[in-house]
Design a protein around this motif. Structure first.
Motif, PDB file in Angstrom:
ATOM      1  N   UNK A  53     -11.835 -10.372   1.138  1.00 18.73           N
ATOM      2  CA  UNK A  53     -11.859  -9.306   2.135  1.00 18.73           C
ATOM      3  C   UNK A  53     -13.258  -8.821   2.469  1.00 18.73           C
ATOM      4  N   UNK A  54     -14.236  -9.153   1.640  1.00 23.18           N
ATOM      5  CA  UNK A  54     -15.562  -8.600   1.876  1.00 23.18           C
ATOM      6  C   UNK A  54     -16.665  -9.633   1.977  1.00 23.18           C
ATOM      7  N   UNK A  55     -16.323 -10.885   1.743  1.00 28.19           N
ATOM      8  CA  UNK A  55     -17.330 -11.926   1.896  1.00 28.19           C
ATOM      9  C   UNK A  55     -17.573 -12.172   3.384  1.00 28.19           C
ATOM     10  N   UNK A  56     -18.815 -12.050   3.839  1.00 31.53           N
ATOM     11  CA  UNK A  56     -19.072 -12.179   5.281  1.00 31.53           C
ATOM     12  C   UNK A  56     -18.689 -13.558   5.831  1.00 31.53           C
ATOM     13  N   UNK A  57     -18.873 -14.612   5.023  1.00 28.82           N
ATOM     14  CA  UNK A  57     -18.510 -15.957   5.504  1.00 28.82           C
ATOM     15  C   UNK A  57     -17.004 -16.024   5.773  1.00 28.82           C
ATOM     16  N   UNK A  61     -16.614 -15.827   9.734  1.00 28.22           N
ATOM     17  CA  UNK A  61     -16.626 -17.218  10.183  1.00 28.22           C
ATOM     18  C   UNK A  61     -15.229 -17.839  10.006  1.00 28.22           C
ATOM     19  N   UNK A  62     -14.748 -17.833   8.766  1.00 30.96           N
ATOM     20  CA  UNK A  62     -13.484 -18.536   8.505  1.00 30.96           C
ATOM     21  C   UNK A  62     -12.300 -17.816   9.148  1.00 30.96           C
ATOM     22  N   UNK A  63     -12.275 -16.479   9.054  1.00 29.50           N
ATOM     23  CA  UNK A  63     -11.135 -15.739   9.613  1.00 29.50           C
ATOM     24  C   UNK A  63     -10.980 -15.932  11.125  1.00 29.50           C
ATOM     25  N   UNK A  64     -12.092 -15.806  11.899  1.00 28.25           N
ATOM     26  CA  UNK A  64     -11.943 -16.085  13.338  1.00 28.25           C
ATOM     27  C   UNK A  64     -11.507 -17.515  13.620  1.00 28.25           C
ATOM     28  N   UNK A  65     -12.013 -18.484  12.856  1.00 23.30           N
ATOM     29  CA  UNK A  65     -11.587 -19.876  13.069  1.00 23.30           C
ATOM     30  C   UNK A  65     -10.084 -19.990  12.825  1.00 23.30           C
ATOM     31  N   UNK A  66      -9.631 -19.320  11.776  1.00 26.10           N
ATOM     32  CA  UNK A  66      -8.204 -19.358  11.447  1.00 26.10           C
ATOM     33  C   UNK A  66      -7.361 -18.773  12.576  1.00 26.10           C
ATOM     34  N   UNK A  67      -7.811 -17.639  13.100  1.00 26.09           N
ATOM     35  CA  UNK A  67      -7.049 -16.989  14.164  1.00 26.09           C
ATOM     36  C   UNK A  67      -6.999 -17.879  15.403  1.00 26.09           C
ATOM     37  N   UNK A  68      -8.158 -18.433  15.749  1.00 29.52           N
ATOM     38  CA  UNK A  68      -8.178 -19.352  16.886  1.00 29.52           C
ATOM     39  C   UNK A  68      -7.268 -20.552  16.611  1.00 29.52           C
ATOM     40  N   UNK A  69      -7.317 -21.046  15.360  1.00 29.76           N
ATOM     41  CA  UNK A  69      -6.493 -22.205  14.981  1.00 29.76           C
ATOM     42  C   UNK A  69      -5.010 -21.922  15.142  1.00 29.76           C
ATOM     43  N   UNK A  70      -4.567 -20.752  14.688  1.00 27.64           N
ATOM     44  CA  UNK A  70      -3.149 -20.397  14.792  1.00 27.64           C
ATOM     45  C   UNK A  70      -2.748 -20.287  16.259  1.00 27.64           C
ATOM     46  N   UNK A  71      -3.586 -19.583  17.034  1.00 27.62           N
ATOM     47  CA  UNK A  71      -3.256 -19.384  18.446  1.00 27.62           C
ATOM     48  C   UNK A  71      -3.211 -20.724  19.177  1.00 27.62           C
ATOM     49  N   UNK A  72      -4.224 -21.566  18.889  1.00 24.02           N
ATOM     50  CA  UNK A  72      -4.242 -22.890  19.514  1.00 24.02           C
ATOM     51  C   UNK A  72      -2.971 -23.653  19.159  1.00 24.02           C
TER      52      UNK A  72
END
Ligand code: HEM
Ligand code: SF4
Ligand code: FES
Lengths: 221, 267
Positions: A53-57, A61-72
Motif C-alpha cells: 500500500x505504500x511502496x511507490x513502485x 507504476x504497477x497499480x495503474x498498469x493493473x487497472x489499465x489491464x483489467x479495463x482493457x
C-alpha cells in the motif's frame, strides 16, 4: 505489413486478450498468496499489505498498469463477444454445444461479467476506502489496520456469499482461460499437457483458496 | 436342380434392416434473399444401413412424386473426400458421429422415432444459397490469397521426393493437408471462426522447405482475407477439432498464431 493492419487483425486481438489475461493471472496469484497469510498470521498480512500500500513502485507504476489491464481485458472481451456474435446473424434452431466444447469455454462472457461485477464490489469495499484513507483524508500511517479491515468485511454473510459465488465463476473463467491464453500466444507443444494440468490446478486452487479465506474470516470473527 | 436364387439366404441380413420412422425438421429457403423456415417432414422405411444422404434422396423422391420442390443439399463424391457435403444435423456439423462427413454418416446412428433437425452450416461468411446449400467461396478466396506455393513447372522442376524432410514434419504437414475444406469447423464454432481451416492450409506448407519461401506473405495474406470475409474470432473452445471430419488438430492454430506473430514482427 502496415502496423495498423496488424493491430486490427483477429490474431493480434487474440494475443492481446491472452496477454492481458495472463497478466491478470499473475496478479491473482500474488493477491492469493498475500491474502493466504491472513489465515496464518495477522502480522505477516499487515506488514505485506503495508508494503504493497505504500511502496511507490507498486502504487504508482504497477497499480495503474493493473487497472489499465483489467479495463482493457473486459472491454476487449465485450468487443470480441459482440463481433463473434455478429459473425452468425441467424442462429441454429438446434445446437448441441455440449457435444464438442466445455460450458466454461462457451460462456467466458458470462463468467467474465460476474467477475467484473465482483470487481466493482471489491473496489467499493477495499480500493475506494483505501484511496480515501491515504490520498483524500491523508490519514496517518497505521501498519496494523489491514487485518482488521479485511476480517471486518467478511462479517456480513451476504458479502461472504457474493464473494464465494464470484470466485466460483472465476474458477470457470480460469478453467478455460488459463490454458486458452497459452494456445492463443502459439504455445502448443510437448509441454502443453503438463501445462494444462497446472492450468486446471490453478483454476481450482486459487479461487477456492479465496473462498476458503472468506469463509475462514466469516466464521472466526 | 434347385433354382439358383435359393442358394443365397437373404433372410440372414434381415436383422440389420429394421425400418425406421423419423421426423425430419429441415430448413427450407427458396433463395438467398428469401426468408427461410423449418419445415417438418415425416419419413418412413429408412434402413439403418442407408447413408444420411440416401435418406434425403428418398425424401426428395417422395417430394417429386407429390409435385413439391425438392430439398437442395450439397454433395459430390459421397465418400468423404471432396468436402462438398455439409449439413448441421441435430446441432452438430456432419451429425453426431466423429471423424466422418455427412455422406459417411449412417442412419444406424439414429433411432426409430427420432426427430432430426437438418440445417445449413451457419455463418455470415457462408450465406445460404437455397435450403441447405451455402456459399463457401469465402474459403476459396482465402486459399487464393496465399494457400499455394509458386513453382516453376517449365520442365526442370525438382522432384519433391529429392528434398529431404524429417519424417515428423512430413507427417504433420500431411495431416494438415488432409483438410477437405468442408467448413464444419466454422459451422461448429460459436464464433464462426475459420481458424482451423486456415491454420491447416498455412501449416501444410509452413512445415515443409517448399513452403518456407513464401511463408510470411502466406500467413499475413490468408489471415487478412479470413478477417475480411467476416469470420469471427477464435476463443479456443476446441469445438472445431472435435467436429472436423479429418481430425485436424488445434496444434495447427497455435502454429499459425506463431507464424503470424513472427511474420508481422519481421514485417
Ligand atoms: C481477475 C480477473 C480475470 C482474469 C484472471 C481473467 C483471465 C482470463 C484469461 C487467462 C483469458 C484467456 C485469454 C485467451 O483465451 O487467450 C480470459 C479470457 C476472457 N476474459 Fe477474462 N479474466 C478476468 C476478468 C475478466 C472480466 C472482468 C471480463 C469481463 C467481461 C472477462 C472477459 C473475458 C472474455 C470474454 C474472455 C474470452 C476471450 C477470448 O478467449 O478470446 N475477463 N480471461
Ligand atoms: S479443418 Fe476440418 S472441419 Fe475445417 S474445413 Fe478442414 S476438414 Fe473441414
Ligand atoms: S460428398 Fe464428398 S465429402 Fe461428402
Amino acid at each position: 505489413m502496415a502496423k495498423s493492419a496488424l493491430l486490427k487483425s483477429s490474431i493480434a486481438k487474440k494475443v492481446a486478450m491472452a496477454l492481458s489475461g495472463l497478466f491478470l493471472v499473475l496478479f491473482l496469484a500474488q493477491h492469493f498468496f498475500i491474502n493466504m497469510t491472513s489465515v496464518f498470521s495477522a502480522d505477516t498480512f499487515n506488514s505485506i499489505s503495508h508494503f504493497m500500500g505504500n511502496n511507490p513502485l507498486v502504487q504508482f507504476v504497477i497499480q495503474p498498469i493493473l487497472i489499465v489491464g483489467v479495463i482493457f481485458h473486459f472491454i476487449m472481451g465485450f468487443v470480441l463477444e459482440f463481433k463473434n456474435n455478429s459473425a452468425r446473424p441467424i442462429s441454429y434452431a438446434k445446437n448441441n454445444g455440449a457435444a464438442n466444447s466445455s460450458w466454461a469455454s462457451r460462456n467466458m462472457i458470462v463468467s467474465g461479467s460476474v467477475v467484473l461485477a465482483f470487481l466493482l464490489l471489491h473496489f467499493y469495499d477495499f480500493w475506494v476506502p483505501e484511496m480515501v484513507y491515504k490520498y483524500v483524508d491523508v490519514s496517518p500511517l497505521n501498519e496494523t489496520r489491514y487485518f482488521h479491515e479485511l476480517a471486518e468485511k467478511f462479517e456480513s454473510p451476504v458479502r461472504t456469499g457474493l464473494y464465494s459465488l464470484s470466485f466460483l465463476l472465476l474458477s470457470l473463467h480460469l478453467w478455460h482461460g488459463f490454458n486458452s491464453s497459452f494456445q492463443s500466444v502459439g504455445f502448443n507443444n510437448k509441454y502443453s499437457k503438463s501445462l494444462h494440468t497446472l492450468g486446471y490446478a490453478f483454476a481450482i486452487v486459487v479461487p477456492f483458496g479465496f473462498i476458503f479465506i472468506a469463509l475462514f474470516h466469516h466464521f472466526n470473527h | 436342380m434347385a433354382p439358383c436364387h435359393s442358394t443365397f439366404d437373404f433372410r440372414l441380413y434381415d436383422f440389420q434392416t429394421k425400418n425406421m420412422k423419423l421426423t425430419l425438421k429441415i430448413w427450407r429457403q427458396k433463395n438467398a434473399a428469401a426468408e427461410g423456415k423449418i419445415v417438418e417432414y415425416p419419413i418412413d422405411g429408412i434402413e439403418p444401413d442407408m447413408s444420411f444422404l440416401e435418406m434425403l434422396d428418398i425424401l426428395n423422391d417422395e417430394l417429386i412424386v407429390k409435385g413439391e420442390d425438392t430439398v437442395a443439399f450439397d454433395h459430390d463424391c459421397r465418400e468423404g473426400i471432396c468436402g462438398m457435403c455439409s449439413l448441421y444435423i441435430n446441432g452438430e456439423a456432419h451429425g453426431p458421429d466423429r471423424l466422418v462427413t455427412t455422406c459417411q454418416l449412417h442412419m444406424r446412428k439414429f433411432k426409430d422415432g427420432d426427430t432430426i433437425f437438418i440445417e445449413p452450416f451457419r455463418a455470415k461468411a457462408f450465406p445460404v444459397i437455397k435450403d441447405l446449400v451455402v456459399d463457401r467461396s469465402s474459403f476459396d478466396r482465402i486459399q487464393q490469397s496465399g494457400g499455394f506455393i509458386s513453382v516453376n513447372t517449365s520442365g526442370n522442376t525438382i522432384d519433391a521426393n529429392t528434398i529431404p524432410i524429417p519424417k515428423h514434419d512430413a507427417d504433420r504437414a500431411f495431416d494438415a493437408a488432409t483438410c477437405i475444406g468442408c467448413g464444419a469447423c466454422v459451422a461448429s464454432c460459436k464464433n464462426s471462426s475459420a481458424m482451423l481451416f486456415v491454420s491447416a492450409k498455412v501449416s501444410q506448407f509452413a512445415l515443409l522447405p517448399q513452403g518456407k519461401v513464401e511463408a510470411a506473405d502466406r500467413v499475413l495474406n490468408m489471415v487478412a482475407q479470413m478477417d475480411a470475409e467476416g469470420f469471427g474470432n477464435c476463443t479456443n473452445t476446441g469445438a472445431c477439432e472435435v467436429e472436423c471430419p479429418k481430425g485436424i488438430s488445434l496444434e495447427n492454430i497455435a502454429r499459425m498464431n506463431r507464424e503470424y506473430l513472427s511474420a508481422s514482427l519481421k514485417g
